[in-house]
Design a protein around this motif. Structure first.
Motif, PDB file in Angstrom:
ATOM      1  N   MET B  33      89.477  49.261  -7.729  1.00 57.86           N
ATOM      2  CA  MET B  33      90.926  49.511  -7.767  1.00 57.86           C
ATOM      3  C   MET B  33      91.350  50.686  -6.874  1.00 57.86           C
ATOM      4  O   MET B  33      92.309  50.547  -6.107  1.00 57.86           O
ATOM      5  CB  MET B  33      91.350  49.711  -9.225  1.00 57.86           C
ATOM      6  CG  MET B  33      92.777  49.381  -9.497  1.00 57.86           C
ATOM      7  SD  MET B  33      93.272  47.710  -9.023  1.00 57.86           S
ATOM      8  CE  MET B  33      94.975  48.054  -8.621  1.00 57.86           C
ATOM      9  N   PRO B  34      90.647  51.826  -6.921  1.00 58.85           N
ATOM     10  CA  PRO B  34      91.061  52.924  -6.026  1.00 58.85           C
ATOM     11  C   PRO B  34      90.983  52.522  -4.550  1.00 58.85           C
ATOM     12  O   PRO B  34      91.820  52.946  -3.749  1.00 58.85           O
ATOM     13  CB  PRO B  34      90.068  54.042  -6.356  1.00 58.85           C
ATOM     14  CG  PRO B  34      89.619  53.753  -7.753  1.00 58.85           C
ATOM     15  CD  PRO B  34      89.571  52.252  -7.836  1.00 58.85           C
ATOM     16  N   LEU B  35      90.001  51.687  -4.194  1.00 62.39           N
ATOM     17  CA  LEU B  35      89.862  51.257  -2.795  1.00 62.39           C
ATOM     18  C   LEU B  35      90.997  50.345  -2.386  1.00 62.39           C
ATOM     19  O   LEU B  35      91.495  50.406  -1.265  1.00 62.39           O
ATOM     20  CB  LEU B  35      88.544  50.511  -2.598  1.00 62.39           C
ATOM     21  CG  LEU B  35      87.326  51.391  -2.452  1.00 62.39           C
ATOM     22  CD1 LEU B  35      86.781  51.718  -3.821  1.00 62.39           C
ATOM     23  CD2 LEU B  35      86.306  50.711  -1.603  1.00 62.39           C
ATOM     24  N   VAL B  36      91.373  49.472  -3.317  1.00 58.53           N
ATOM     25  CA  VAL B  36      92.438  48.517  -3.040  1.00 58.53           C
ATOM     26  C   VAL B  36      93.767  49.266  -2.863  1.00 58.53           C
ATOM     27  O   VAL B  36      94.553  48.953  -1.970  1.00 58.53           O
ATOM     28  CB  VAL B  36      92.499  47.479  -4.183  1.00 58.53           C
ATOM     29  CG1 VAL B  36      93.773  46.673  -4.124  1.00 58.53           C
ATOM     30  CG2 VAL B  36      91.286  46.560  -4.122  1.00 58.53           C
ATOM     31  N   LEU B  37      93.974  50.296  -3.681  1.00 60.56           N
ATOM     32  CA  LEU B  37      95.189  51.103  -3.554  1.00 60.56           C
ATOM     33  C   LEU B  37      95.162  51.899  -2.247  1.00 60.56           C
ATOM     34  O   LEU B  37      96.179  52.036  -1.570  1.00 60.56           O
ATOM     35  CB  LEU B  37      95.327  52.045  -4.761  1.00 60.56           C
ATOM     36  CG  LEU B  37      95.556  51.342  -6.106  1.00 60.56           C
ATOM     37  CD1 LEU B  37      95.470  52.339  -7.265  1.00 60.56           C
ATOM     38  CD2 LEU B  37      96.903  50.617  -6.145  1.00 60.56           C
ATOM     39  N   GLU B  38      93.988  52.401  -1.880  1.00 59.41           N
ATOM     40  CA  GLU B  38      93.831  53.157  -0.634  1.00 59.41           C
ATOM     41  C   GLU B  38      94.120  52.242   0.571  1.00 59.41           C
ATOM     42  O   GLU B  38      94.802  52.623   1.518  1.00 59.41           O
ATOM     43  CB  GLU B  38      92.392  53.702  -0.551  1.00 59.41           C
ATOM     44  CG  GLU B  38      92.098  54.509   0.710  1.00 59.41           C
ATOM     45  CD  GLU B  38      90.598  54.629   0.999  1.00 59.41           C
ATOM     46  OE1 GLU B  38      89.774  54.137   0.188  1.00 59.41           O
ATOM     47  OE2 GLU B  38      90.257  55.194   2.051  1.00 59.41           O
ATOM     48  N   LEU B  39      93.608  51.019   0.495  1.00 55.04           N
ATOM     49  CA  LEU B  39      93.828  50.061   1.579  1.00 55.04           C
ATOM     50  C   LEU B  39      95.315  49.756   1.720  1.00 55.04           C
ATOM     51  O   LEU B  39      95.847  49.686   2.836  1.00 55.04           O
ATOM     52  CB  LEU B  39      93.037  48.773   1.295  1.00 55.04           C
ATOM     53  CG  LEU B  39      93.212  47.636   2.311  1.00 55.04           C
ATOM     54  CD1 LEU B  39      92.728  48.051   3.690  1.00 55.04           C
ATOM     55  CD2 LEU B  39      92.461  46.389   1.839  1.00 55.04           C
ATOM     56  N   ASP B  40      95.976  49.592   0.588  1.00 52.41           N
ATOM     57  CA  ASP B  40      97.404  49.297   0.579  1.00 52.41           C
ATOM     58  C   ASP B  40      98.171  50.416   1.298  1.00 52.41           C
ATOM     59  O   ASP B  40      99.010  50.147   2.166  1.00 52.41           O
ATOM     60  CB  ASP B  40      97.864  49.176  -0.887  1.00 52.41           C
ATOM     61  CG  ASP B  40      99.228  48.534  -1.007  1.00 52.41           C
ATOM     62  OD1 ASP B  40      99.668  47.873  -0.040  1.00 52.41           O
ATOM     63  OD2 ASP B  40      99.863  48.687  -2.069  1.00 52.41           O
ATOM     64  N   ALA B  41      97.833  51.649   0.961  1.00 56.12           N
ATOM     65  CA  ALA B  41      98.516  52.803   1.576  1.00 56.12           C
ATOM     66  C   ALA B  41      98.176  52.900   3.065  1.00 56.12           C
ATOM     67  O   ALA B  41      99.053  53.158   3.896  1.00 56.12           O
ATOM     68  CB  ALA B  41      98.121  54.085   0.848  1.00 56.12           C
ATOM     69  N   ALA B  42      96.902  52.676   3.397  1.00 57.20           N
ATOM     70  CA  ALA B  42      96.478  52.787   4.795  1.00 57.20           C
ATOM     71  C   ALA B  42      97.144  51.710   5.646  1.00 57.20           C
ATOM     72  O   ALA B  42      97.552  51.960   6.788  1.00 57.20           O
ATOM     73  CB  ALA B  42      94.958  52.675   4.896  1.00 57.20           C
ATOM     74  N   TYR B  43      97.271  50.506   5.083  1.00 62.81           N
ATOM     75  CA  TYR B  43      97.908  49.429   5.841  1.00 62.81           C
ATOM     76  C   TYR B  43      99.396  49.716   6.034  1.00 62.81           C
ATOM     77  O   TYR B  43      99.939  49.511   7.129  1.00 62.81           O
ATOM     78  CB  TYR B  43      97.700  48.073   5.151  1.00 62.81           C
ATOM     79  CG  TYR B  43      98.451  46.976   5.860  1.00 62.81           C
ATOM     80  CD1 TYR B  43      98.157  46.677   7.191  1.00 62.81           C
ATOM     81  CD2 TYR B  43      99.479  46.276   5.232  1.00 62.81           C
ATOM     82  CE1 TYR B  43      98.873  45.698   7.875  1.00 62.81           C
ATOM     83  CE2 TYR B  43     100.187  45.298   5.910  1.00 62.81           C
ATOM     84  CZ  TYR B  43      99.888  45.015   7.223  1.00 62.81           C
ATOM     85  OH  TYR B  43     100.593  44.060   7.900  1.00 62.81           O
ATOM     86  N   ALA B  44     100.044  50.222   4.980  1.00 62.97           N
ATOM     87  CA  ALA B  44     101.474  50.548   5.101  1.00 62.97           C
ATOM     88  C   ALA B  44     101.682  51.597   6.192  1.00 62.97           C
ATOM     89  O   ALA B  44     102.613  51.484   7.000  1.00 62.97           O
ATOM     90  CB  ALA B  44     102.012  51.044   3.757  1.00 62.97           C
ATOM     91  N   ALA B  45     100.801  52.593   6.250  1.00 68.03           N
ATOM     92  CA  ALA B  45     100.920  53.640   7.258  1.00 68.03           C
ATOM     93  C   ALA B  45     100.696  53.074   8.661  1.00 68.03           C
ATOM     94  O   ALA B  45     101.424  53.403   9.603  1.00 68.03           O
ATOM     95  CB  ALA B  45      99.924  54.766   6.967  1.00 68.03           C
ATOM     96  N   ALA B  46      99.697  52.204   8.785  1.00 64.85           N
ATOM     97  CA  ALA B  46      99.405  51.608  10.096  1.00 64.85           C
ATOM     98  C   ALA B  46     100.572  50.753  10.572  1.00 64.85           C
ATOM     99  O   ALA B  46     100.963  50.796  11.741  1.00 64.85           O
ATOM    100  CB  ALA B  46      98.122  50.788  10.015  1.00 64.85           C
ATOM    101  N   LYS B  47     101.118  49.984   9.629  1.00 63.35           N
ATOM    102  CA  LYS B  47     102.211  49.080   9.966  1.00 63.35           C
ATOM    103  C   LYS B  47     103.428  49.855  10.475  1.00 63.35           C
ATOM    104  O   LYS B  47     104.150  49.389  11.357  1.00 63.35           O
ATOM    105  CB  LYS B  47     102.592  48.296   8.698  1.00 63.35           C
ATOM    106  CG  LYS B  47     103.278  46.990   8.929  1.00 63.35           C
ATOM    107  CD  LYS B  47     103.438  46.268   7.592  1.00 63.35           C
ATOM    108  CE  LYS B  47     104.426  45.132   7.706  1.00 63.35           C
ATOM    109  NZ  LYS B  47     104.595  44.444   6.411  1.00 63.35           N
ATOM    110  N   ALA B  48     103.607  51.043   9.923  1.00 65.90           N
ATOM    111  CA  ALA B  48     104.762  51.858  10.301  1.00 65.90           C
ATOM    112  C   ALA B  48     104.500  52.673  11.568  1.00 65.90           C
ATOM    113  O   ALA B  48     105.393  53.340  12.074  1.00 65.90           O
ATOM    114  CB  ALA B  48     105.121  52.798   9.143  1.00 65.90           C
ATOM    115  N   ASP B  49     103.265  52.617  12.068  1.00 63.95           N
ATOM    116  CA  ASP B  49     102.889  53.446  13.216  1.00 63.95           C
ATOM    117  C   ASP B  49     102.932  52.603  14.493  1.00 63.95           C
ATOM    118  O   ASP B  49     102.128  51.703  14.678  1.00 63.95           O
ATOM    119  CB  ASP B  49     101.471  53.985  12.960  1.00 63.95           C
ATOM    120  CG  ASP B  49     100.971  54.833  14.118  1.00 63.95           C
ATOM    121  OD1 ASP B  49     101.665  54.910  15.157  1.00 63.95           O
ATOM    122  OD2 ASP B  49      99.883  55.408  13.979  1.00 63.95           O
TER     123      ASP B  49
END
Lengths: 276, 406
Positions: B33-49
């Motif tokens: 679960m922590p990894l899945v949440l981390e991935l979610d945040a990392a993808y959102a950041a990448a998408k916005a970059d």
């Protein structure tokens, strides 16, 4: 309320000053009749609580021993309904030993959470561990279990930081299951020195007893874990005895229960219960 | 399940929790679960970059070979004598299918996240080859889990992965096909949480994968939109794609979700026939359940045990489907047809003979329904079929079914 059985058992053990030994077996492994004999023999062999696996075709957090146990059980015709039948039969002779069902979401979802919870409570189940239902997805299942007095036992892991831990234990009852290793069941070994501080953290966050499982195979390790935790859970090592007995044509029930006796004895003689 | 309301904006899904209506979600063990949440945040950041998108676009242009052509299939159009048929040529991408679009995006994300080891599951081997390819390109170790049955029927792809430096692990548990490969990849991930990135190949699994894979494949639909406007000056009447997990289909559908005049048609694998029970059609022959981290339509028995999928196509041989497809089916925005093994083989031959293209046996399932949809759309209409992969890998399978030895 059936959760009372879990609370009463942990309170009694605390008074005795020792940890619990929790035996995990798979419903219907290797067949219904043998599984029931094993189940009925567990308390006398020293199991303080029982985790009863209900088989699922795709157990993503299990190592090979429990994967194969589930496949044997399914091949022998075991179902989720059949699992509740086993619990009902067990309760004819034992009203005190808590039974926690352990498995995966889909069989419960397909049954319907409300109907399942009602039937499970009526059969004499005390709680559920649902490996692939994290807190984020737990609300509908937890509500159904709660209405019927069943605990949804939460899992904490080495990847749970303090913030995550707060999410995990919110509103939980019974006890918390600490997964001692990052990995699947029955492969890596749990290390008591790593487990001790984690157990203390989980206990502090939850105010509940902490059972430790995944990676405990021998009486020595069970004793080491029992010195730092409120319960030690052994599963894969018991399931392996079924296979081992069959290979040498020994009595399966006797062999599994004998393993339970040696593990339970080690936990009892660890002599250090809850070191709060 | 409740009958879902029709949304105003189909493209606004999933919710932050990863839900498409009742479908989707994050049904994973707590360790992940922590990894899945981390991935979610990392993808959102990448998408916005913007620099992430620019880097991805660069690789898609110069390494993958995008944009892929939209090709007017003149002889197929004449053959059916109805709607004009266009093919979106995803089979011309580097590695021979749409799979590389997703892999390129996810490998750049894995690098951003500092992950040093990549794992993947594969069915036909197309995703495995695409993953092995991007891992070779960026110098990351790669382990691909593949059902032992699939290893046997897709030997050329296994060898291709080996040539690219990947380790292919045959999975013998369960039915030894794609679903079991996914179980094994999840077991690896739960064991190696600290350094490992799980590069899922289809728009299924736990949130954010269905959304992320869809976003990365939506380049297909965006290009189709521009290309069909350039060619015809209007949107198509219908878009067709084969559906296993459904990544090529959702990729081509997604930019058209709010254009309700465009029929979106997925074609599932009917194996020996829906009535035989030996098929891989989750929507046409399954019901909702929870597997591999998401709630979606699944093949299963009354006890909730997942049943084995059957299809000539290893890439469609999966008992589930991406959650967005389940939702699009329930709200009625997309239609899901099916094609049997035999129909797909016939379509494979017809297509090869008329257009000089060997389609992947997966894509041949959509081709099998092409004639009837072209007739429904009718003369003067425009139809786009997403040709998701090339069929070189399937030559041995097709030969075996035709009773030939090669």
């Amino acid at each position: 309320m059936t959760t009372a059985r879990i609370d009463a058992r942990f309170a009694a053990l605390k008074a005795e000053g020792r940890a619990a030994f929790v035996a995990y077996v798979m419903a219907g492994d290797p067949d219904r009749e043998t599984a029931l004999k094993i189940l009925k023999g567990l308390p006398a062999a020293g199991a303080d609580l029982i985790e009863l696996g209900f088989p699922f075709s795709d157990p993503m957090a299990e190592g090979p021993p429990i994967q194969r146990a589930a496949q044997r059980a399914l091949a022998a015709g075991m179902t989720t309904r059949g699992t509740l039948d086993l619990v009902r039969a067990f309760r004819e002779s034992d009203q005190a030993t808590p039974i926690i069902l352990m498995g995966y979401t889909n069989p419960l979802f397909v049954w319907g959470y409300e109907a399942f919870a009602r039937d499970a409570a009526a059969a004499g189940v005390d709680g559920l561990i649902v490996v692939d239902t994290p807190p984020e997805e737990a609300a509908p299942l937890a509500a159904a279990l709660d209405v019927n007095g069943l605990s949804l036992i939460r899992l904490a892991t080495p990847t749970s930081d303090d913030r995550r831990l707060a999410t995990i234990v919110r509103g939980t009852t019974g006890f918390v299951y600490y997964v001692a290793v990052t990995g699947v069941t029955g492969v890596k070994e749990a290390v008591a020195d790593d487990v001790a501080p984690a157990v203390a953290r989980v206990r502090k966050a939850s105010g509940l007893p902490v059972a430790v499982g995944f990676g405990i195979r021998t009486p020595e390790r069970a004793a080491a874990i029992a010195r730092v935790a409120d319960a030690a859970v052994v599963g894969s090592a018991l399931v392996d005895e079924i296979v081992a007995a069959k290979v040498v044509n020994e009595d399966v029930t006797a062999r599994v229960l004998s393993k339970v006796e040696s593990l339970a004895k080690a936990v009892r003689s660890a002599r250090l219960g809850r070191a709060v | 399940m409740n009958v879902p309301a029709k949304p105003n904006d189909y493209s606004a899904y999933p919710t932050p929790e990863g839900r498409f209506g009742d479908f989707g979600g994050r049904y994973v063990p707590e360790t992940l679960m922590p990894l899945v949440l981390e991935l979610d945040a990392a993808y959102a950041a990448a998408k916005a970059d913007p620099s992430f998108q620019a880097e991805l676009d660069g690789f898609l242009s110069h390494y993958v070979g995008r944009p892929s052509p939209l090709y007017f299939a003149e002889r197929l159009t004449e053959y059916f004598g109805a709607a004009k048929i266009y093919l979106k040529r995803e089979e011309l991408n580097h590695t021979g299918s749409h799979k590389i679009n997703n892999c390129m995006g996810q490998i750049l994300l894995a690098r951003r996240m500092g992950k040093t080891r990549i794992i993947a599951e594969t069915g036909a081997g197309q995703h495995g080859v695409a993953t092995a390819t991007v891992c070779a390109r960026f110098g990351l170790p790669c382990v691909v889990y593949m059902g032992a049955v699939d290893v046997e029927r897709q030997k050329p792809n296994v060898f291709r992965m080996n040539l690219l430096g990947a380790e292919v692990v045959p999975v013998t548990s369960g039915s030894a096909t794609l679903k079991d490969a996914m179980n094994e990849a999840l077991r690896d991930w739960v064991t190696n949480v600290h350094d490992t990135y799980y590069l899922i190949g289809t728009a299924a699994g736990m949130h954010p994968y269905p959304m992320m894979v869809r976003d990365l494949q939506a380049v297909i639909g965006r290009e189709v939109r521009e290309q069909v406007m350039a060619a015809e000056g209007r949107l198509p009447d219908a878009i067709m794609a084969c559906v296993g997990g459904g990544s090529n289909a959702i990729g081509v559908f997604h930019p058209f979700l709010n254009d309700e005049g465009v029929r979106l048609i997925g074609v599932e694998a009917a194996g020996d026939g829906l009535e035989t029970g030996r098929h891989a059609a989750a929507i046409n022959g399954g019901r909702p359940g929870v597997l591999h981290g998401n709630m979606t339509y699944l093949l299963q028995n009354d006890d909730g045990q997942i049943t084995e999928a059957h299809s000539i196509s290893a890439g469609l041989d999966y008992p589930g489907i991406g959650p967005e497809h389940s939702w699009l089916h329930d709200v009625g925005r997309a239609e899901y047809l099916s094609a049997t093994d035999t129909e797909s083989l016939d379509a494979f031959k017809l297509f090869a003979e008329l257009e000089g293209i060997l389609p992947a046996i997966e894509s041949a399932h959509a081709i099998a329904r092409l004639g009837e949809v072209a007739r429904q759309v009718g003369k003067g209409g425009v139809l786009v079929l997403n040709l998701s992969g090339r069929g070189d890998k399937d030559v041995a399978t097709v030969a075996a079914h035709l009773g030939r030895t090669i």
